[in-house]
Scaffold this motif. Structure first.
Motif, PDB file in Angstrom:
ATOM      1  N   GLU A  79      52.935   9.450  -4.692  1.00 33.85           N
ATOM      2  CA  GLU A  79      52.629   8.060  -4.370  1.00 33.85           C
ATOM      3  C   GLU A  79      51.145   7.879  -4.073  1.00 33.85           C
ATOM      4  OE1 GLU A  79      54.966   9.863  -2.945  1.00 33.85           O
ATOM      5  OE2 GLU A  79      56.820   8.959  -3.719  1.00 33.85           O
ATOM      6  N   ALA A  80      50.574   8.806  -3.318  1.00 33.07           N
ATOM      7  CA  ALA A  80      49.154   8.711  -2.979  1.00 33.07           C
ATOM      8  C   ALA A  80      48.285   8.821  -4.224  1.00 33.07           C
ATOM      9  CB  ALA A  80      48.785   9.800  -1.970  1.00 33.07           C
ATOM     10  N   VAL A  81      48.641   9.731  -5.126  1.00 34.30           N
ATOM     11  CA  VAL A  81      47.884   9.883  -6.379  1.00 34.30           C
ATOM     12  C   VAL A  81      47.930   8.586  -7.176  1.00 34.30           C
ATOM     13  CG1 VAL A  81      47.812  11.058  -8.606  1.00 34.30           C
ATOM     14  CG2 VAL A  81      48.191  12.385  -6.516  1.00 34.30           C
ATOM     15  N   GLU A  82      49.105   7.979  -7.259  1.00 37.26           N
ATOM     16  CA  GLU A  82      49.234   6.726  -8.001  1.00 37.26           C
ATOM     17  C   GLU A  82      48.395   5.620  -7.371  1.00 37.26           C
ATOM     18  OE1 GLU A  82      52.661   3.632  -9.663  1.00 37.26           O
ATOM     19  OE2 GLU A  82      53.236   5.519  -8.698  1.00 37.26           O
ATOM     20  N   HIS A  83      48.396   5.540  -6.050  1.00 37.49           N
ATOM     21  CA  HIS A  83      47.617   4.509  -5.370  1.00 37.49           C
ATOM     22  C   HIS A  83      46.121   4.732  -5.573  1.00 37.49           C
ATOM     23  CE1 HIS A  83      51.251   3.932  -2.491  1.00 37.49           C
ATOM     24  NE2 HIS A  83      51.340   3.151  -3.550  1.00 37.49           N
ATOM     25  N   VAL A  84      45.682   5.983  -5.559  1.00 37.27           N
ATOM     26  CA  VAL A  84      44.256   6.283  -5.778  1.00 37.27           C
ATOM     27  C   VAL A  84      43.861   5.925  -7.207  1.00 37.27           C
ATOM     28  CG1 VAL A  84      42.550   8.134  -5.954  1.00 37.27           C
ATOM     29  CG2 VAL A  84      44.082   8.040  -3.984  1.00 37.27           C
ATOM     30  N   LEU A  85      44.706   6.248  -8.184  1.00 36.15           N
ATOM     31  CA  LEU A  85      44.404   5.894  -9.568  1.00 36.15           C
ATOM     32  C   LEU A  85      44.314   4.380  -9.750  1.00 36.15           C
ATOM     33  CD1 LEU A  85      46.572   8.422 -11.638  1.00 36.15           C
ATOM     34  CD2 LEU A  85      44.084   8.339 -11.474  1.00 36.15           C
ATOM     35  N   VAL A 120      38.378  11.049 -10.861  1.00 37.36           N
ATOM     36  CA  VAL A 120      39.525  11.646 -11.556  1.00 37.36           C
ATOM     37  C   VAL A 120      39.214  13.072 -12.005  1.00 37.36           C
ATOM     38  CG1 VAL A 120      40.939  11.499 -13.649  1.00 37.36           C
ATOM     39  CG2 VAL A 120      40.542   9.462 -12.250  1.00 37.36           C
ATOM     40  N   LYS A 121      37.995  13.330 -12.454  1.00 40.49           N
ATOM     41  CA  LYS A 121      37.630  14.702 -12.849  1.00 40.49           C
ATOM     42  C   LYS A 121      37.719  15.649 -11.657  1.00 40.49           C
ATOM     43  CE  LYS A 121      34.751  14.042 -16.950  1.00 40.49           C
ATOM     44  NZ  LYS A 121      33.392  14.212 -17.551  1.00 40.49           N
ATOM     45  N   ASP A 122      37.268  15.174 -10.484  1.00 41.22           N
ATOM     46  CA  ASP A 122      37.363  16.018  -9.285  1.00 41.22           C
ATOM     47  C   ASP A 122      38.820  16.258  -8.905  1.00 41.22           C
ATOM     48  OD1 ASP A 122      34.661  16.359  -9.030  1.00 41.22           O
ATOM     49  OD2 ASP A 122      34.378  14.795  -7.519  1.00 41.22           O
ATOM     50  N   MET A 123      39.660  15.259  -9.075  1.00 44.76           N
ATOM     51  CA  MET A 123      41.086  15.435  -8.813  1.00 44.76           C
ATOM     52  C   MET A 123      41.675  16.503  -9.738  1.00 44.76           C
ATOM     53  SD  MET A 123      42.055  11.385  -8.295  1.00 44.76           S
ATOM     54  CE  MET A 123      43.842  11.578  -8.206  1.00 44.76           C
ATOM     55  N   GLN A 124      41.313  16.435 -11.007  1.00 38.92           N
ATOM     56  CA  GLN A 124      41.829  17.406 -11.980  1.00 38.92           C
ATOM     57  C   GLN A 124      41.322  18.814 -11.686  1.00 38.92           C
ATOM     58  OE1 GLN A 124      40.414  15.247 -15.472  1.00 38.92           O
ATOM     59  NE2 GLN A 124      42.526  14.769 -16.073  1.00 38.92           N
ATOM     60  N   LEU A 125      40.040  18.929 -11.332  1.00 37.76           N
ATOM     61  CA  LEU A 125      39.466  20.242 -11.028  1.00 37.76           C
ATOM     62  C   LEU A 125      40.142  20.887  -9.826  1.00 37.76           C
ATOM     63  CD1 LEU A 125      35.640  19.620 -11.601  1.00 37.76           C
ATOM     64  CD2 LEU A 125      37.104  21.181 -12.900  1.00 37.76           C
ATOM     65  N   ASN A 126      40.693  20.064  -8.961  1.00 37.51           N
ATOM     66  CA  ASN A 126      41.373  20.573  -7.773  1.00 37.51           C
ATOM     67  C   ASN A 126      42.893  20.611  -7.946  1.00 37.51           C
ATOM     68  OD1 ASN A 126      39.351  21.025  -5.398  1.00 37.51           O
ATOM     69  ND2 ASN A 126      38.641  19.173  -6.425  1.00 37.51           N
ATOM     70  N   ASP A 127      43.311  20.598  -9.218  1.00 38.13           N
ATOM     71  CA  ASP A 127      44.738  20.745  -9.572  1.00 38.13           C
ATOM     72  C   ASP A 127      45.611  19.644  -8.990  1.00 38.13           C
ATOM     73  OD1 ASP A 127      44.262  23.118 -11.027  1.00 38.13           O
ATOM     74  OD2 ASP A 127      44.301  24.299  -9.186  1.00 38.13           O
ATOM     75  N   SER A 149      50.789  12.924 -14.687  1.00 40.08           N
ATOM     76  CA  SER A 149      52.205  12.578 -14.493  1.00 40.08           C
ATOM     77  C   SER A 149      52.391  11.243 -13.775  1.00 40.08           C
ATOM     78  CB  SER A 149      52.913  13.683 -13.687  1.00 40.08           C
ATOM     79  OG  SER A 149      52.861  14.913 -14.380  1.00 40.08           O
ATOM     80  N   SER A 150      51.313  10.660 -13.306  1.00 33.53           N
ATOM     81  CA  SER A 150      51.410   9.414 -12.555  1.00 33.53           C
ATOM     82  C   SER A 150      51.697   8.238 -13.485  1.00 33.53           C
ATOM     83  CB  SER A 150      50.108   9.166 -11.785  1.00 33.53           C
ATOM     84  OG  SER A 150      50.113   7.892 -11.192  1.00 33.53           O
ATOM     85  N   ALA A 171      50.441   5.454 -13.208  1.00 36.10           N
ATOM     86  CA  ALA A 171      49.196   4.706 -13.378  1.00 36.10           C
ATOM     87  C   ALA A 171      48.242   5.360 -14.376  1.00 36.10           C
ATOM     88  CB  ALA A 171      48.494   4.556 -12.027  1.00 36.10           C
ATOM     89  N   TRP A 172      48.581   6.565 -14.836  1.00 28.26           N
ATOM     90  CA  TRP A 172      47.665   7.304 -15.715  1.00 28.26           C
ATOM     91  C   TRP A 172      47.407   6.570 -17.020  1.00 28.26           C
ATOM     92  CZ3 TRP A 172      43.823  10.307 -15.720  1.00 28.26           C
ATOM     93  CH2 TRP A 172      43.466  11.070 -16.828  1.00 28.26           C
ATOM     94  N   GLY A 173      48.451   5.974 -17.605  1.00 29.80           N
ATOM     95  CA  GLY A 173      48.280   5.261 -18.867  1.00 29.80           C
ATOM     96  C   GLY A 173      47.297   4.114 -18.739  1.00 29.80           C
ATOM     97  N   SER A 174      47.406   3.353 -17.664  1.00 25.30           N
ATOM     98  CA  SER A 174      46.491   2.230 -17.441  1.00 25.30           C
ATOM     99  C   SER A 174      45.069   2.727 -17.237  1.00 25.30           C
ATOM    100  CB  SER A 174      46.943   1.417 -16.209  1.00 25.30           C
ATOM    101  OG  SER A 174      48.233   0.892 -16.398  1.00 25.30           O
ATOM    102  N   TRP A 175      44.955   3.834 -16.526  1.00 25.61           N
ATOM    103  CA  TRP A 175      43.619   4.390 -16.262  1.00 25.61           C
ATOM    104  C   TRP A 175      42.955   4.827 -17.574  1.00 25.61           C
ATOM    105  CZ3 TRP A 175      40.404   8.459 -16.840  1.00 25.61           C
ATOM    106  CH2 TRP A 175      39.299   8.524 -15.983  1.00 25.61           C
ATOM    107  N   VAL A 176      43.680   5.570 -18.398  1.00 22.66           N
ATOM    108  CA  VAL A 176      43.135   6.042 -19.681  1.00 22.66           C
ATOM    109  C   VAL A 176      42.763   4.864 -20.573  1.00 22.66           C
ATOM    110  CG1 VAL A 176      43.651   7.285 -21.807  1.00 22.66           C
ATOM    111  CG2 VAL A 176      44.326   8.248 -19.600  1.00 22.66           C
ATOM    112  N   GLN A 177      43.636   3.866 -20.592  1.00 20.99           N
ATOM    113  CA  GLN A 177      43.375   2.702 -21.438  1.00 20.99           C
ATOM    114  C   GLN A 177      42.080   1.993 -21.023  1.00 20.99           C
ATOM    115  OE1 GLN A 177      46.562  -0.151 -21.438  1.00 20.99           O
ATOM    116  NE2 GLN A 177      45.705  -1.350 -23.135  1.00 20.99           N
ATOM    117  N   LYS A 178      41.833   1.881 -19.724  1.00 19.28           N
ATOM    118  CA  LYS A 178      40.645   1.176 -19.266  1.00 19.28           C
ATOM    119  C   LYS A 178      39.362   1.982 -19.479  1.00 19.28           C
ATOM    120  CE  LYS A 178      38.516  -1.336 -15.481  1.00 19.28           C
ATOM    121  NZ  LYS A 178      38.696  -2.025 -14.188  1.00 19.28           N
ATOM    122  N   PHE A 179      39.434   3.328 -19.268  1.00 20.88           N
ATOM    123  CA  PHE A 179      38.205   4.119 -19.309  1.00 20.88           C
ATOM    124  C   PHE A 179      38.104   5.039 -20.534  1.00 20.88           C
ATOM    125  CE2 PHE A 179      38.863   3.343 -14.685  1.00 20.88           C
ATOM    126  CZ  PHE A 179      37.719   2.588 -14.477  1.00 20.88           C
TER     127      PHE A 179
END
Length: 334
Positions: A285-291, A306-313, A318-319, A321-329
């Motif tokens: 839930e927190a990951v989705e809210h941050v995205l 987002v890169k820092d989130m990925q680097l820290n595993d 899986s969120s 919100a990921w689709g919306s994020w990718v679409q925007k950026f």
């Protein structure tokens, strides 16, 4: 070569029992990465400072064996002796040792034995030292000794340091400040007489200083003693800006969905703080809210976050919100 790349290479070379030498300026973490490799590989780690030894310390003291009527060398007790053990023999600051001591290390490094002693098969040798132009007390390494190593020169890389800093729990304000002004991570100047200067090691000291509870009127001088006045003033000024940050918990729980702020220092600090907050309290839930929150940030900060989130595993893919994020950026990712 970056520390992350040196780590990858050394992990392969220790299997081949090839002696490795890591060169680099003081305070950049040469010994730390070797110790980390040993920990990750489940190996023993023995840090041996040749500059503290006499030539006979390595070879051993000669004595007469009455049973065989032979002169033999007493094996040094500080070197590994268990034939089944596995580890890394780390010869730190090897080029600060006098030439006579360096010469006594020739045979140990190349032939893996000296005098009556033989290094167990499961052990590898890694050495490190400052460069001759780093203003340290070093002796020029003789060519015969230099030729016994595979040499790498380690450079300071902010991305590598930031990944380590997140995992090490370094104060988020330090990470944010150095992300804002990367030049302050390493300010060593071999021509300067300043005793304090910024290095990855001295910023780790700052982390301890900040967490020590030193009174506010003494904190600037304390930090200056670790990284120098310019870096200390820059950091403390940056930290004051962090008081303008919203409550990170309100972003993690979804109650705050956008930031009415244009100060790049504040946004930088916020992005770093969110990654630290997710590492401390991870949840889908927190990951989705941050995205979702990052969708309202300027593109460069959303990408960094987002890169820092990925680097820290932290699993962002899986969120929902990921689709919306990718679409925007997506245009910034291509």
């Amino acid at each position: 070569m970056k520390a992350s790349n040196i780590t990858k290479v050394i992990k392969k070379l220790i299997d081949q029992k090839l002696p490795v030498f890591i060169w680099g300026a003081p305070g950049i973490g040469k010994s730390s990465i070797v110790k980390q490799i040993a920990s990750q590989q489940g190996l023993e780690f023995l840090d041996l400072r040749l500059s503290l030894l006499d030539p006979t310390d390595l070879k051993g003291i000669p004595f007469f064996n009455a049973d065989t009527n032979e002169g033999v060398w007493a094996k040094p007790s500080f070197l590994p002796s268990d034939p089944d053990s596995k580890g890394i023999l780390f010869l730190d600051e090897i080029n600060t040792a006098p030439p006579a001591v360096q010469a006594s290390a020739y045979q140990l490094i190349l032939d893996r034995k000296v005098g009556e002693y033989e290094l167990p098969q499961g052990w590898s040798i890694i050495a490190a030292g400052n460069r001759e132009n780093d203003r340290g007390v070093v002796y020029k390494m003789p060519p015969p000794l230099a030729n016994r190593f595979v040499h790498f020169e380690m450079e300071v890389d902010f991305a590598d340091w930031k990944t380590w800093a997140f995992q090490a729990g370094i104060e988020s304000s330090i990470i944010a400040y150095l992300a804002y002004d990367k030049s302050m991570l390493f300010t060593f100047d071999a021509t300067s007489n300043e005793k304090s200067f910024a290095t990855p090691r001295s910023w780790e000291y700052v982390d301890s200083i900040v967490k020590s509870g030193i009174k506010a009127d003494l904190i600037l001088d304390s930090i200056s003693g670790a990284v120098g006045r310019e870096a200390a003033v820059g950091y403390t000024s940056f930290k004051k800006v962090m008081k303008e940050l919203p409550d990170l918990k309100s972003i993690l729980d979804g109650s705050l969905t956008e930031l009415e702020e244009e100060n790049s220092k504040v946004i930088m600090a916020l992005a770093i703080g969110l990654v630290n907050a997710l590492l401390e309290n991870p949840s889908d839930e927190a990951v989705e809210h941050v995205l979702n929150f990052s969708l309202e940030l300027p593109g460069e900060f959303a990408i960094m976050l987002v890169k820092d989130m990925q680097l820290n595993d932290i699993d962002v893919e899986s969120s929902d919100a990921w689709g919306s994020w990718v679409q925007k950026f997506a245009y910034l990712l291509s």
